[in-house]
Enzyme design. Sequence first.
Site, PDB file in Angstrom:
ATOM      1  N   ARG A 124       0.765  -1.115  -0.028  1.00 22.45           N
ATOM      2  CA  ARG A 124       0.194  -0.053   0.058  1.00 22.45           C
ATOM      3  C   ARG A 124       0.755   1.068  -0.119  1.00 22.45           C
ATOM      4  NH1 ARG A 124      -4.082   2.741   4.043  1.00 22.45           N
ATOM      5  NH2 ARG A 124      -5.744   3.585   2.584  1.00 22.45           N
TER       6      ARG A 124
ATOM      7  N   HIS B 211       0.434   4.557  -2.576  1.00 23.04           N
ATOM      8  CA  HIS B 211       0.268   5.882  -2.082  1.00 23.04           C
ATOM      9  C   HIS B 211       1.524   6.623  -2.375  1.00 23.04           C
ATOM     10  CE1 HIS B 211      -3.235   5.473   1.267  1.00 23.04           C
ATOM     11  NE2 HIS B 211      -3.367   4.731   0.318  1.00 23.04           N
TER      12      HIS B 211
ATOM     13  N   VAL C 279       0.645  10.303  -5.239  1.00 23.72           N
ATOM     14  CA  VAL C 279       1.072  11.545  -4.782  1.00 23.72           C
ATOM     15  C   VAL C 279       2.470  12.004  -5.115  1.00 23.72           C
ATOM     16  CG1 VAL C 279       0.936  12.922  -2.745  1.00 23.72           C
ATOM     17  CG2 VAL C 279      -0.676  10.945  -2.815  1.00 23.72           C
TER      18      VAL C 279
ATOM     19  N   ASN D 109      -3.730   8.633   5.648  1.00 22.14           N
ATOM     20  CA  ASN D 109      -2.626   7.605   5.961  1.00 22.14           C
ATOM     21  C   ASN D 109      -2.780   6.677   7.016  1.00 22.14           C
ATOM     22  OD1 ASN D 109      -2.404   8.739   8.314  1.00 22.14           O
ATOM     23  ND2 ASN D 109      -0.452   9.647   8.281  1.00 22.14           N
TER      24      ASN D 109
ATOM     25  N   HIS E  20      -6.413  -5.858  -2.695  1.00 21.38           N
ATOM     26  CA  HIS E  20      -7.171  -6.061  -1.378  1.00 21.38           C
ATOM     27  C   HIS E  20      -7.427  -7.446  -1.134  1.00 21.38           C
ATOM     28  CE1 HIS E  20      -8.867  -1.372  -1.357  1.00 21.38           C
ATOM     29  NE2 HIS E  20      -7.520  -1.408  -1.158  1.00 21.38           N
ATOM     30  N   THR E  21      -6.698  -8.348  -1.515  1.00 19.84           N
ATOM     31  CA  THR E  21      -6.750  -9.508  -1.171  1.00 19.84           C
ATOM     32  C   THR E  21      -5.849  -9.800   0.133  1.00 19.84           C
ATOM     33  OG1 THR E  21      -6.252 -11.635  -1.866  1.00 19.84           O
ATOM     34  CG2 THR E  21      -4.758 -10.295  -2.610  1.00 19.84           C
TER      35      THR E  21
HETATM   36  C1  HEM Z   1      -9.091   1.468  -6.161  1.00 20.68           C
HETATM   37  C2  HEM Z   1      -9.130   2.330  -5.348  1.00 20.68           C
HETATM   38  C3  HEM Z   1      -8.511   1.943  -3.783  1.00 20.68           C
HETATM   39  C4  HEM Z   1      -9.235   2.679  -2.681  1.00 20.68           C
HETATM   40  C5  HEM Z   1     -10.424   3.214  -2.767  1.00 20.68           C
HETATM   41  C6  HEM Z   1      -8.425   1.755  -1.520  1.00 20.68           C
HETATM   42  C7  HEM Z   1      -8.936   2.147  -0.325  1.00 20.68           C
HETATM   43  C8  HEM Z   1      -8.180   1.548   0.791  1.00 20.68           C
HETATM   44  C9  HEM Z   1      -8.624   1.707   2.041  1.00 20.68           C
HETATM   45  C10 HEM Z   1      -9.706   2.549   2.655  1.00 20.68           C
HETATM   46  C11 HEM Z   1      -8.009   0.900   2.793  1.00 20.68           C
HETATM   47  C12 HEM Z   1      -8.076   0.708   4.110  1.00 20.68           C
HETATM   48  C13 HEM Z   1      -7.124   1.554   5.203  1.00 20.68           C
HETATM   49  C14 HEM Z   1      -7.573   1.323   6.764  1.00 20.68           C
HETATM   50  O1  HEM Z   1      -8.365   1.871   7.010  1.00 20.68           O
HETATM   51  O2  HEM Z   1      -6.704   0.884   7.440  1.00 20.68           O
HETATM   52  C15 HEM Z   1      -6.907   0.190   2.158  1.00 20.68           C
HETATM   53  C16 HEM Z   1      -6.259  -0.782   2.335  1.00 20.68           C
HETATM   54  C17 HEM Z   1      -5.242  -1.227   1.612  1.00 20.68           C
HETATM   55  N1  HEM Z   1      -4.962  -1.012  -0.039  1.00 20.68           N
HETATM   56 FE1  HEM Z   1      -6.183   0.099  -1.134  1.00 20.68          FE
HETATM   57  N2  HEM Z   1      -7.215   1.234  -1.977  1.00 20.68           N
HETATM   58  C18 HEM Z   1      -7.478   1.175  -3.573  1.00 20.68           C
HETATM   59  C19 HEM Z   1      -6.466   0.809  -4.336  1.00 20.68           C
HETATM   60  C20 HEM Z   1      -5.550  -0.002  -3.757  1.00 20.68           C
HETATM   61  C21 HEM Z   1      -4.280  -0.161  -4.642  1.00 20.68           C
HETATM   62  C22 HEM Z   1      -4.154   0.064  -6.129  1.00 20.68           C
HETATM   63  C23 HEM Z   1      -3.377  -0.768  -3.884  1.00 20.68           C
HETATM   64  C24 HEM Z   1      -2.028  -1.437  -4.053  1.00 20.68           C
HETATM   65  C25 HEM Z   1      -1.807  -1.857  -5.562  1.00 20.68           C
HETATM   66  C26 HEM Z   1      -3.945  -1.043  -2.557  1.00 20.68           C
HETATM   67  C27 HEM Z   1      -3.309  -1.569  -1.628  1.00 20.68           C
HETATM   68  C28 HEM Z   1      -3.951  -1.737  -0.139  1.00 20.68           C
HETATM   69  C29 HEM Z   1      -3.564  -2.734   0.718  1.00 20.68           C
HETATM   70  C30 HEM Z   1      -2.315  -3.651   0.713  1.00 20.68           C
HETATM   71  C31 HEM Z   1      -4.158  -2.472   1.916  1.00 20.68           C
HETATM   72  C32 HEM Z   1      -3.967  -3.075   3.302  1.00 20.68           C
HETATM   73  C33 HEM Z   1      -3.050  -2.137   4.059  1.00 20.68           C
HETATM   74  C34 HEM Z   1      -2.751  -2.830   5.466  1.00 20.68           C
HETATM   75  O3  HEM Z   1      -3.201  -3.832   5.702  1.00 20.68           O
HETATM   76  O4  HEM Z   1      -1.682  -2.061   6.202  1.00 20.68           O
HETATM   77  N3  HEM Z   1      -5.245  -0.273  -2.529  1.00 20.68           N
HETATM   78  N4  HEM Z   1      -7.132   0.830   0.670  1.00 20.68           N
HETATM   79  C1  LIG Z   2       2.154   6.412   9.841  1.00 19.98           C
HETATM   80  C2  LIG Z   2       1.916   7.702   9.951  1.00 19.98           C
HETATM   81  O1  LIG Z   2       2.780   8.597   9.636  1.00 19.98           O
HETATM   82  N1  LIG Z   2       0.480   8.117  10.772  1.00 19.98           N
HETATM   83  C3  LIG Z   2       0.217   9.568  10.960  1.00 19.98           C
HETATM   84  C4  LIG Z   2      -0.942   9.580  10.008  1.00 19.98           C
HETATM   85  O2  LIG Z   2      -1.588  10.926  10.409  1.00 19.98           O
HETATM   86  C5  LIG Z   2      -2.039  11.136  11.778  1.00 19.98           C
HETATM   87  C6  LIG Z   2      -2.508  12.499  11.670  1.00 19.98           C
HETATM   88  O3  LIG Z   2      -3.480  12.788  10.688  1.00 19.98           O
HETATM   89  C7  LIG Z   2      -0.798  11.077  12.593  1.00 19.98           C
HETATM   90  O4  LIG Z   2      -0.824  11.394  13.840  1.00 19.98           O
HETATM   91  C8  LIG Z   2      -0.020   9.700  12.271  1.00 19.98           C
HETATM   92  O5  LIG Z   2       1.137   9.766  13.096  1.00 19.98           O
END
Ligand code: HEM
Ligand SMILES: CC(=O)N[C@H]1CO[C@H](CO)[C@@H](O)[C@@H]1O
Length: 323
Positions: free
Chosen positions: A60, A64, A68, A91, A191-192
Amino acid sequence: MEVLKRGLVLLMVFMVFQRGEGQLFENFYRGTCPNLEMIVKQVVSIKFSQTFVTIPATLRLFFHDCFVEGCDASVMIASPNGDAEKDAQDNLSLAGDGFDTVIKAKQAVEIQCPGIVSCADILALAARDVVVLAGGPSWEVELGRRDGLVSQASKVAGNLPDPEFNLVQLNTIFAKNNLTQFDMIALSGAHTLGFSHCNRFSNRLYSSSSSVVDPSLDPNYAQQLMQACPQNVDPSIAINMDPETPRTFDNVYYQNLVSGKGLFTSDEVLFSDPASQPTVRDFASNPGNFNGAFITAMRKLGRVGVKTGNEGEIRTDCTKFNS
Ligand code: HEM
Ligand SMILES: CC(=O)N[C@H]1CO[C@H](CO)[C@@H](O)[C@@H]1O
Ligand SMILES: *[C@@H]1O[C@H](CO)[C@@H](O)[C@H](O)[C@H]1NC(C)=O
């Protein structure tokens, strides 16, 4: 004849410059840091043996970073004032383990090849390595990115997709990054793996405007989600995004979409919108097609907004500009 020869040489020089500009190459560091890929892979494996979160967090982080300011490690910059990219609201799940993986890999690379390899390239390699560690496909990573000189929280807003996006909104933001709908669907397969905090999808369970659960959610899955994420739940609670095989990089994500188990609106809409449904059905039943599309899309993602040549810098410490 002589004139023609000179013209040809000029043309060839011109073509070399054309190729060099803004382009990445596999084996970019073959002459300058031949062990690079092995060093990164080893650090990523060690980090993975300490925590599984290494995998989703690193994948992820790459996404990101690229969306950006381009794939330039701008997301890695730490700021004492809290106004760097990583400090932005979006973030929350940029788990520290992704940052830590890149920082450690860079430190290991610096010992053998000081000042040669960009943090942006190390992140791109680590993103590939974690997919492989999770059982996903492997691919050659194009290299030659330089690290960026700008990292601002204000640049994040509007550049990352929102989990409430519909298909048109998703396509628009991916198109801005030279990625097609097909690429977008393949990349969403990330998201797998990994986790989401409850507030990113609770609108589908507890709508303020109606008393019904999002009808595109499978009712049993909705029940499970409500149990895991009751209203006013601790905001630090996170759940698996793929309820079936959360630790494996596979096409089960698409099978989940077909059966109403896409966690975000932006996931489920890929199936419920007829314009993207055929691709989801294809990826759900043909893992090879998904893997191929994912590789192509990851390589394209890795080209977004890259700095090359003498643009940017090669950071010594991934969390700080060289100054
Ligand atoms: C298509 C649009 C996408 C949206 C709207 C989206 C949104 C999100 C959101 C909301 C989360 C959960 C964050 C949280 O609450 O902790 C997430 C997690 C994640 N996303 Fe996406 N994402 C998108 C595309 C992608 C892409 C393109 C990748 C990488 C190629 C990606 C990789 C991941 C991974 C691996 C997680 C899990 C992160 C973790 O467990 O630390 N996502 N995403
Ligand atoms: C990992 C990381 O940088 N987390 C930051 C995300 O943003 C909040 C504020 O919005 C910070 O408090 C976290 O440290
Ligand atoms: C998209 O591709 C075009 C043409 O190759 C390039 O000029 C542009 O910089 C790319 N955009 C991004 C965000 O990478």
